[in-house]
Structures are given as C-alpha cells and as structure tokens.
Write a protein that holds these residues in place. Structure first.
Motif, PDB file in Angstrom:
ATOM      1  N   ARG A  83       0.851  -1.185   0.000  1.00 23.21           N
ATOM      2  CA  ARG A  83       0.000   0.000   0.000  1.00 23.21           C
ATOM      3  C   ARG A  83       0.889   1.239   0.000  1.00 23.21           C
ATOM      4  O   ARG A  83       1.539   1.552   0.999  1.00 23.21           O
ATOM      5  N   TYR A  84       0.924   1.933  -1.123  1.00 24.28           N
ATOM      6  CA  TYR A  84       1.718   3.146  -1.271  1.00 24.28           C
ATOM      7  C   TYR A  84       0.880   4.342  -0.819  1.00 24.28           C
ATOM      8  O   TYR A  84      -0.134   4.669  -1.440  1.00 24.28           O
ATOM      9  N   HIS A  85       1.294   4.992   0.248  1.00 20.53           N
ATOM     10  CA  HIS A  85       0.575   6.142   0.778  1.00 20.53           C
ATOM     11  C   HIS A  85       0.923   7.372  -0.058  1.00 20.53           C
ATOM     12  O   HIS A  85       2.095   7.775  -0.139  1.00 20.53           O
ATOM     13  N   ILE A  86      -0.097   7.960  -0.677  1.00 21.31           N
ATOM     14  CA  ILE A  86       0.092   9.106  -1.561  1.00 21.31           C
ATOM     15  C   ILE A  86      -0.633  10.302  -0.931  1.00 21.31           C
ATOM     16  O   ILE A  86      -1.852  10.435  -1.031  1.00 21.31           O
ATOM     17  N   ALA A  87       0.150  11.181  -0.286  1.00 28.16           N
ATOM     18  CA  ALA A  87      -0.427  12.348   0.368  1.00 28.16           C
ATOM     19  C   ALA A  87      -0.667  13.482  -0.618  1.00 28.16           C
ATOM     20  O   ALA A  87      -1.447  14.389  -0.338  1.00 28.16           O
ATOM     21  N   ALA A 111       1.672  -4.698  -9.157  1.00 27.58           N
ATOM     22  CA  ALA A 111       1.861  -6.146  -9.121  1.00 27.58           C
ATOM     23  C   ALA A 111       0.541  -6.891  -9.239  1.00 27.58           C
ATOM     24  O   ALA A 111       0.511  -8.124  -9.163  1.00 27.58           O
ATOM     25  N   GLY A 112      -0.549  -6.149  -9.444  1.00 27.24           N
ATOM     26  CA  GLY A 112      -1.865  -6.761  -9.595  1.00 27.24           C
ATOM     27  C   GLY A 112      -2.887  -6.019  -8.768  1.00 27.24           C
ATOM     28  O   GLY A 112      -2.559  -5.417  -7.729  1.00 27.24           O
ATOM     29  N   THR A 113      -4.159  -6.030  -9.215  1.00 27.48           N
ATOM     30  CA  THR A 113      -5.212  -5.371  -8.454  1.00 27.48           C
ATOM     31  C   THR A 113      -5.352  -6.051  -7.103  1.00 27.48           C
ATOM     32  O   THR A 113      -5.376  -7.278  -7.006  1.00 27.48           O
ATOM     33  N   GLY A 114      -5.424  -5.263  -6.051  1.00 30.94           N
ATOM     34  CA  GLY A 114      -5.485  -5.804  -4.707  1.00 30.94           C
ATOM     35  C   GLY A 114      -4.123  -6.041  -4.103  1.00 30.94           C
ATOM     36  O   GLY A 114      -3.980  -6.074  -2.874  1.00 30.94           O
ATOM     37  N   SER A 115      -3.100  -6.212  -4.940  1.00 32.33           N
ATOM     38  CA  SER A 115      -1.739  -6.402  -4.438  1.00 32.33           C
ATOM     39  C   SER A 115      -1.014  -5.073  -4.289  1.00 32.33           C
ATOM     40  O   SER A 115      -0.381  -4.802  -3.266  1.00 32.33           O
ATOM     41  N   GLY A 139       0.075   5.051 -19.637  1.00 30.19           N
ATOM     42  CA  GLY A 139      -0.920   4.119 -19.144  1.00 30.19           C
ATOM     43  C   GLY A 139      -0.748   3.805 -17.671  1.00 30.19           C
ATOM     44  O   GLY A 139       0.262   4.144 -17.044  1.00 30.19           O
ATOM     45  N   MET A 140      -1.771   3.145 -17.126  1.00 27.01           N
ATOM     46  CA  MET A 140      -1.748   2.644 -15.760  1.00 27.01           C
ATOM     47  C   MET A 140      -2.315   1.237 -15.786  1.00 27.01           C
ATOM     48  O   MET A 140      -3.365   0.992 -16.393  1.00 27.01           O
ATOM     49  N   GLU A 141      -1.613   0.306 -15.119  1.00 28.60           N
ATOM     50  CA  GLU A 141      -1.939  -1.113 -15.249  1.00 28.60           C
ATOM     51  C   GLU A 141      -1.812  -1.833 -13.904  1.00 28.60           C
ATOM     52  O   GLU A 141      -0.936  -1.533 -13.092  1.00 28.60           O
ATOM     53  N   ASP A 142      -2.691  -2.818 -13.696  1.00 30.48           N
ATOM     54  CA  ASP A 142      -2.505  -3.848 -12.684  1.00 30.48           C
ATOM     55  C   ASP A 142      -2.323  -3.301 -11.272  1.00 30.48           C
ATOM     56  O   ASP A 142      -1.401  -3.698 -10.542  1.00 30.48           O
ATOM     57  N   VAL A 152      -8.623  -1.215 -10.418  1.00 26.41           N
ATOM     58  CA  VAL A 152      -9.809  -1.143  -9.565  1.00 26.41           C
ATOM     59  C   VAL A 152      -9.656   0.065  -8.653  1.00 26.41           C
ATOM     60  O   VAL A 152      -8.579   0.300  -8.095  1.00 26.41           O
ATOM     61  N   TRP A 153     -10.732   0.866  -8.510  1.00 27.35           N
ATOM     62  CA  TRP A 153     -10.683   1.975  -7.564  1.00 27.35           C
ATOM     63  C   TRP A 153     -11.939   1.979  -6.723  1.00 27.35           C
ATOM     64  O   TRP A 153     -13.020   1.600  -7.171  1.00 27.35           O
TER      65      TRP A 153
END
Length: 466
Positions: A80-84, A99-103, A231-234, A272-273
């Motif tokens: 989980r990358y915290h983005i302030a 590394a994958g959705t949810g990961s 792009g944005m992926e996975d 996924v968001w």
C-alpha cells in the motif's frame, strides 16, 4: 446481418447508425503495447511515498522513446503506497504498473479532495493554414465524405478538424432557445484518406450532420499538442481518506482517482478503484482521444446526501472506449457523457449493480453525440433523452447515439430535432415518451456486440483493400 456483415438502413437524408469501431487505443482493435520495466520502486512502508513514486515516473520520462513511442514502465511492488499528494504523468511513453489489483494499492493518504493521478496537461487548438468551407447542403450522420470549396494545402494523411459552429438558428430548431448559447463548436478530429477534386474522405464517420441551413462548417489542418502512449496497469486505488476533508459535502465531485487531459493513444487496464466520490471516476476529459479503459471496476463510492449524482464512468473527447467494466455504488450516473463532444465514444460490456438507491446511464448534458452503449447491463434507467431545464439547462444530452443489446431495468429513447437516437435489441421496460428509433424491443439480436461486429467488418474491408 447480410453476407456475414452488418447491413445499414438510412433515412431520407442519408443518416445512418455510425461506425463506432474507431474508438479505443490506436483507433480501435489495436493491441496494447507492453512497456519494458525501466525503474522498480521498492515495497512501501508507512510513510508518504508521493515523492518516491513521482521520482521514478520522472526518471522514466527522461529516457528516450523507442520506435513504438514507449519509454518504459515504472514497476511498483506489492503493498500500500501512501500518496499524500498527487502523481503526474506528463511525458509520452511512461506506464505506471503494479503487481496486480489488490496487491498494489495507491492510497490517498490525506483528508483532502483531489485527483490522485493525472495524465497530461491542458492544450489548445491552433489552425494551420487555411480553413476550407464545406459546400454540401447536407452531410449526413455516418458519412466519411464531404465536399470543400477547394483543397489547396490539404493532402492524404493530413490530420484535420471538421468544425461545426453552433448557431442560434440551430439552437432554435432544437427547442433549446434560452437554455443554450451559440458560443461553442463541435470539433471532429479526422485523418484524410482520399481526395478527389473537392471530395475529401476521412477515416472516421461524422456523428452530427452538417446542415448548411444552420451552420457553415469548415475543415482545417491543426496543431494540438498531446502526449501519448501513457498508461496505468494492474493496480488499485483507494480514496477513503479524502472523505475526511472538512468541505467534502461540497467538494466531493473533485475526489477522483485519475483523469486524462490532452492525451491520445493511451490506456488504463486491470485497475480497480474504490471509496472516491466525484465526477467521472473514469474521467476521459474533452481533450482526450483514442483512449482504452479495459477490465476495470469503480466500487463503493463515498457520495453525500446532495441531490446531484456522481458519474462513475464519464466519457468526453473522441474515439474513447470503456470495455468490460463494473460499478457498485448508490445513486449514481453509471455510464455517462458530457456535452459538446463529437465522439464516436463507446461503452461496451459494462455492468452496474445496485447497492442502495438507483442508477441511471446516458448523456448528461448538451449534445453528447455519437455514443454507443453496447451490451450494457444496468440496475436502473438508460436515458437517451432531452433533459430539458434540469441542471444548468442540460437539454438534448444524447444525439445520434445507440443503445444496442442493453439490459437496463427500463429505458427511454427520444428523437432530437435534426438527429436520431437508436435502441436495438434492448430489454427492460420501454418508458412512455420514447419516440426514437426502436427495434426489437424486449429481445436481444445478433450479433451480440455492435462494437465487436463493426470492428470485424472494418478490418475485413481494410484487409480486402490491401
């Protein structure tokens, strides 16, 4: 179907259902590239990772592009990358990959409303050379050919704008007098594929008719800086912290996972968001073009008690595609467009599942033309209608749009003056007041997907020409 291909009818003026198959990356039907990893970001801790991830993006942005337009991918680890703050992809050829959705999750780690990831900057049209007047009395919807007074300075392969200024006469004909002002144009970006005398042919059909009695359309070469191949992926994104903003009840519309500005030939895939609140959680802005949003989910919105709804998937721009998507939320515009855009744009194989109150889908305001709702399932209403004085005077919100094999609870399809809306093979209750073009009400038709079949037919035609 006739001879294995779609067959089209026309009205007395030659208008027909447009070919929507040019929507998506590369103009539709083009496989997404696989960007090689150039920078790997270590697994996150508990601290703010905004600067770390942005530095990795900037490092890849400084690399040269390869022959396909790619610089490389930023590979995020699981965690989980915290983005302030915010992340910005402002250079062509950069891909942000997890590394994958949810990961891999980008977590909005601050109670402040914002867009978590932005792609590109704003841009502006600039005319190059001479603007050439269209001389046809009428150019119908679905047409790829028109006539110019002269073609000096135009060549096959040129990117051009077909500009259709809005006039008071046209506004009056639509019944929008007093609601709309003639201070905007539809600008359709097209590529010239043939010139024969004054006849010019384009790669993508027009989605609003050019009517000499209402407006003087022009064609011109243009400059419009965009980035591409981003792009944005996975990965996943979580906006829960934004709901702690003290002003959230008023500003929740701006709590968004990402947005595209002046960007073309780019993508979002396997993303996924959840727990965002705002307008256009999938926001392909009015300056976006040929974007594919594939295999995505917009889940569990943080909305308010306001009477207005958020939009889960909001299409603007041109030739944009949302395919294989899912929505869960309460009281929301699930699949929508904003106005003053000329398409073609496509929602295909998307599903909105009721959680609490109600959904609807369809154009939101002011002539969102040339949208295909293809095999869309909706626990709510699909509305291709005149929204009248609702909102800021939204008026005719869909024009020359098509609902094909959709499965809403109910649907309404109305006929705009000077245009059509079509519904073919839709199930659910056909609502009172539907005076549009409706076929096979209550029973799906073949083929299953209009977008897929149009893409198949176009490829076959192109192959035969080669």
């Amino acid at each position: 179907m006739k001879g294995g291909r779609l067959a089209y009818g026309q009205d007395a003026q030659g208008n027909r259902i447009p070919d929507y198959s040019a929507a998506g990356y590369g103009g539709g039907g083009v496989a997404l590239p696989k960007a090689p990893v150039k920078v790997t970001v270590p697994a996150p801790g508990q601290a703010d990772e905004t600067a770390t991830v942005q530095a990795a993006i900037d490092k890849v942005a400084a690399l040269p592009q390869d022959g396909t337009g790619i610089r490389g991918a930023v590979q995020l680890a699981a965690g989980r990358y915290h983005i302030a703050g915010q992340l910005h992809l402002s250079a062509s050829g950069v891909v942000l990959r997890g590394a994958g959705t949810g990961s891999t999750v980008l977590v909005a780690d601050r109670p402040s409303v914002r867009t978590l990831v932005t792609f590109g900057e704003k841009s502006r049209y600039a005319t190059v050379g001479t603007a050439h007047n269209v001389t046809d009395e009428y150019v119908p919807v679905g047409s790829t050919t028109l006539t110019l007074g002269n073609t000096t300075g135009l060549n096959v392969g040129d990117e051009v704008v077909v500009e259709r200024p809005t006039t008071q006469a046209w506004i009056d004909a639509l019944g929008m007098t007093g609601a709309w002002s003639p201070n905007w144009s539809l600008r359709s970006e097209r590529k010239i594929t043939a010139i024969h005398g004054g006849k010019v042919t384009f790669d993508v059909p027009l989605t609003t008719a050019l009517e000499k009695q209402y407006t003087q359309a022009t064609v011109y070469r243009y400059a419009f800086p965009r980035i591409d191949h981003v792009g944005m992926e996975d990965l996943s994104l979580d906006g829960q912290a934004m709901s702690g903003d003290p002003d959230y009840a008023k500003s929740f519309y701006n709590a968004a996972p990402w947005e595209f500005n002046a960007v073309q030939d780019s993508w979002i895939t396997n993303v996924v968001w959840q727990h965002f609140g705002g307008t256009g959680q999938t926001f392909l802005g009015p300056q976006s073009r040929r974007i594919s949003v594939l295999h995505t989910q917009a889940l569990d919105f943080n909305t308010t008690d306001s009477s207005a709804r958020s939009e889960a998937y909001l299409l603007q721009g041109q030739q944009n595609l949302v395919q294989d998507c899912a929505v869960t939320a309460a009281k929301i515009h699930a699949f929508s467009t904003y106005g003053r855009q000329s398409g073609p744009n496509v929602f295909s194989r998307c599903k909105a599942t009721l959680v609490d109150k109600t959904y609807d889908a369809g154009g939101h305001e002011r002539w969102g033309s040339g949208t295909l709702y293809d095999d869309v399932t909706l626990d709510g209403s699909l509305l291709l209608v005149n929204n009248g004085s609702r909102g800021s005077g939204h008026g005719w919100s869909d024009a020359n749009s098509t609902a094909y094999n959709c499965a809403p609870q109910q649907y309404m399809v109305q006929e705009p003056p000077t245009a059509h809306n079509w519904a073919i093979g839709c199930t659910g209750t056909l609502m009172k007041g539907s005076d549009g073009q409706v076929q096979s009400n209550g029973k799906h038709v073949m083929p299953d997907s209009l977008y897929d079949q149009q893409l198949h037919d176009r490829r076959a035609t192109e192959s035969a020409r080669r």
